[in-house]
Design a protein around this motif. Structure first.
Motif, mmCIF file in Angstrom:
data_model
loop_
_atom_site.group_PDB
_atom_site.id
_atom_site.type_symbol
_atom_site.label_atom_id
_atom_site.label_comp_id
_atom_site.label_asym_id
_atom_site.label_seq_id
_atom_site.Cartn_x
_atom_site.Cartn_y
_atom_site.Cartn_z
ATOM 1 N N ALA A 109 0.849 -1.114 -0.019
ATOM 2 C CA ALA A 109 -0.048 0.029 0.024
ATOM 3 C C ALA A 109 0.999 1.105 0.058
ATOM 4 N N MET A 110 2.077 1.218 0.700
ATOM 5 C CA MET A 110 2.741 2.394 0.910
ATOM 6 C C MET A 110 3.600 2.409 -0.394
ATOM 7 N N TRP A 111 4.124 1.588 -0.761
ATOM 8 C CA TRP A 111 5.376 1.781 -1.778
ATOM 9 C C TRP A 111 4.945 1.033 -3.171
ATOM 10 N N GLY A 112 3.977 0.353 -3.392
ATOM 11 C CA GLY A 112 3.481 -0.174 -4.537
ATOM 12 C C GLY A 112 3.938 -1.687 -4.862
ATOM 13 N N ASN A 113 2.995 -2.138 -5.859
ATOM 14 C CA ASN A 113 3.493 -3.571 -6.195
ATOM 15 C C ASN A 113 4.984 -3.824 -6.823
ATOM 16 N N GLU A 114 5.383 -2.593 -7.621
ATOM 17 C CA GLU A 114 6.659 -2.776 -8.245
ATOM 18 C C GLU A 114 7.883 -2.774 -7.246
#
Length: 425
Positions: free
Chosen positions: A162-167
């Motif tokens: 949620a904070m840094w994304g899937n990538e």
């Protein structure tokens, strides 16, 4: 405590560190992949296919992993698998639309394939880096790490994505495999052949020359009741265990209306249970047969009691209790396999165990999802808990009886100075 002394051993510490970081990476990857699939496809079908693909490779490549573990250097097999998984993990970065979903399927299949090749070596290398007397404590510590990975991964995986994304999660997963491989390179493992011959009883050393097929191995297992009972125990549990995995989300969403928070609570309870079970298993290391005989029946009973839970918190408590017992049982069963299976066949025995367990678990989850579409969750939980409890009591009694026979035989051998074989060899 033996556990504290074992943690000071560099080789075991490196193996557990590698398992911890690659396990955390797996959890981050799982959360990110499932989130990405829902984002680009908008349907649960892709999620179902992906979950199914996490089972199929075990059936195809699990037995091959056992052969690799028994015929080649186990440390090398693990490092090669880690490096391959590090590359594959980055392929998820190529997904940008629904037309790319095939990459998810292919990458998931390949990741699980290399995990299937990796796990038999990981399990069977343990007797090479700790003494026979330390196996029980080492397996208990391994269960504690497993529980820690589950608890930490389930609690912070979603927050991380949620904070840094899937990538970023995909990159972290790749890094975790690279780090694991680097740590494993620093392992100092005794020569596999010399170690096996040194560990084998005199009566087994001549029989240990040359490789055997899985067909011959199965015949040997059938002639060794204690090993057969252990493998049947680990094969029966997933039949009920798959239902409990599916019930986690059903209890959280449908029964107690707690949503994602409820799922996190139940997974956290499961992880905490494994941690506690691994920690206290050390105190029962002198009674592995008794613990193995009772622990899974207690786990099944705890599962059964979830069907009567008045609140989600009580359900979480029962799930934690179940995995306390399960963590102790897993540690004891692995220790018994390491003691009753000759080192030259250990990889293939663990491969059979992992293959059947994962395939049955996948089929059970599939059946559980179908049955829960029209059956009341609490009734399903009661039936699955009763099944695990009853089968565990039956097989547990067989393990206990064979354990008492083995103890008497060992005492007689020590008194007479005659060595008798008690292995799958």
């Amino acid at each position: 405590m033996k556990t504290l002394a074992l943690v000071k051993k560099p080789n075991l510490r490196r193996l557990l560190t590698a398992n911890f970081f690659s396990g955390i990476g797996d959890w981050f990857n799982s959360v990110a992949v499932l989130s990405l699939l829902l984002e680009v496809t908008g349907t649960a079908m892709a999620v179902g296919i992906t979950l199914a693909l996490r089972t199929l490779p075990h059936l195809i490549f699990g037995p091959l992993g056992g052969i690799l573990a028994d015929r080649f250097n186990r440390k090398t097999v693990m490092i090669v698998c880690d490096l391959a998984r590090a590359v594959i993990a980055l392929s998820f970065l190529l997904i940008s639309s629904a037309s790319d979903v095939w990459i998810v399927y292919a990458a998931t299949f390949l990741l699980v394939m290399f995990s299937s090749l990796y796990n038999p070596s990981r399990l069977s290398i343990l007797p090479q880096i700790v003494s026979r007397e330390e196996l029980a404590a080492a397996n208990a510590l391994d269960q504690t790490i497993y529980g820690t990975v589950m608890a930490v991964g389930s609690l912070i995986g979603g927050v991380f994505v949620a904070m840094w994304g899937n990538e970023v999660a995909f990159v972290f997963n790749s890094f975790s495999f690279l780090f694991s491989g680097w740590v494993l390179m620093r392992l100092t493992v005794p020569n596999q052949t010399e170690q096996e011959e040194k560990a084998a009883p005199v009566a087994d050393q001549e029989a240990g020359k040359g490789a055997i097929s899985y067909r011959e191995l199965l015949h040997m297992i059938m002639r060794t009741p204690i090993v057969l009972a252990i493998l049947l125990m680990t094969a029966m549990w997933p039949i009920g265990g798959g239902f409990f995995n599916v019930l986690i989300s059903v209890y959280a969403y449908q029964v107690f209306d707690a949503g994602k928070w409820g799922i996190g609570l139940l997974y956290g309870a499961i992880g905490a249970g494994f941690i506690v079970g691994g920690l206290i298993a050390e105190f029962f290391h002198k009674r592995p047969y008794e613990v193995a005989a009772l622990s899974f029946a207690i786990e099944g009973l705890a599962f059964l009691l979830t069907s009567f839970s008045p609140t989600l918190y009580v359900t979480a408590l029962f799930y934690a209790l179940s995995t306390v017992a399960g963590g102790m049982g897993n540690a004891c069963l692995r220790t018994l396999l390491m003691k009753h299976v000759h080192a030259r066949n250990l990889g293939r025995v663990f491969a059979l165990d992992e293959t059947f367990s994962n395939v049955l678990l996948g089929l059970s989850m599939l059946a559980g999802g179908w049955i829960l579409a029209f059956a009341e969750p609490r009734i399903v939980g009661f039936a699955a808990g009763a099944f695990v409890t009853i089968t565990s009591l039956i097989l547990g009694r067989a393990i206990w009886v064979e354990g008492q026979t083995f103890k008497k035989k060992t005492t007689r051998c020590e008194a007479t100075g005659v060595v008798e074989s008690s292995h799958v060899d």
